[in-house]
Motif scaffolding. Structure first.
Motif: not given
Length: 186
Positions: A64, A67-68, A105, A125-126, A128-129
């Motif tokens: 996480e 990814a962020i 991922e 993650v989704d 925040r992205r």
């Protein structure tokens, strides 16, 4: 006298776990399986992690974080929001050519279908992205929140597609960014 092996760190186990997840799926995320992979004992695993669920939680937290950070870095790399958007597209397309974070991922997203801890990490993650993409798009006066979701979905989908067909997405990402940007001039 045999050479002494270096002591493993928690991060060594997590990296091995991500690699095992990519190559063998979530069933490989067990102490004994990972210990064999690292040529060590289960005792080393339990020195760093309370139990397997603790390991899963820390592995997902590390993914996480990475990814962020990747999207945050891509979106903060340029002052101009148009350049930031294109930079994100190029970064996403470039990462899909490799075997690192993008493959992890894809494996974590597959794992998330049957494991709540992974599903929760993917959701964070989704969110925040999409939030970060929305901020960049808002700076371009593209305020429809669906645009951020569309771009993020394209990045996720293209990554999954590239993991199976090994085709690059640079042109597709550039085309998507150009199409989104054309909407602000319409």
């Amino acid at each position: 006298m045999p050479e002494k092996k270096p002591r493993l760190k928690a991060d060594d186990w997590i990296r091995a776990g991500l690699a095992a997840l990519v190559s063998d799926g979530p069933q490989a995320l067990k102490a004994e399986v990972l210990a064999r992979r690292l040529n060590t004992t289960k005792g080393s695993f339990y020195w760093h992690f309370k139990d397997v669920p603790d390991f899963h939680q820390r592995l997902l937290a590390r993914w996480e974080e990475l990814a962020i950070a990747a999207i945050s870095h891509a979106l903060s790399d340029a002052d101009d929001p148009v350049k930031r958007l294109y930079h994100l597209g190029h970064m996403a397309a470039a990462s899909q050519q490799g075997v690192g974070q993008d493959r992890a991922e894809t494996a974590i997203r597959a794992w998330a279908y049957g494991y709540d801890l992974a599903s929760d990490a993917v959701l964070r993650v989704d969110q925040r992205r999409i939030e970060l993409l929305g901020e960049t798009l808002n700076a371009l006066d593209l305020t429809n929140p669906d645009f951020a979701r569309i771009i993020h979905s394209a990045i996720v989908g293209m990554s999954a597609l590239s993991a199976t067909d090994m085709t690059g997405n640079k042109n597709a990402m550039s085309t998507l960014m150009a199409a989104i940007l054309a909407l602000r001039d319409a």
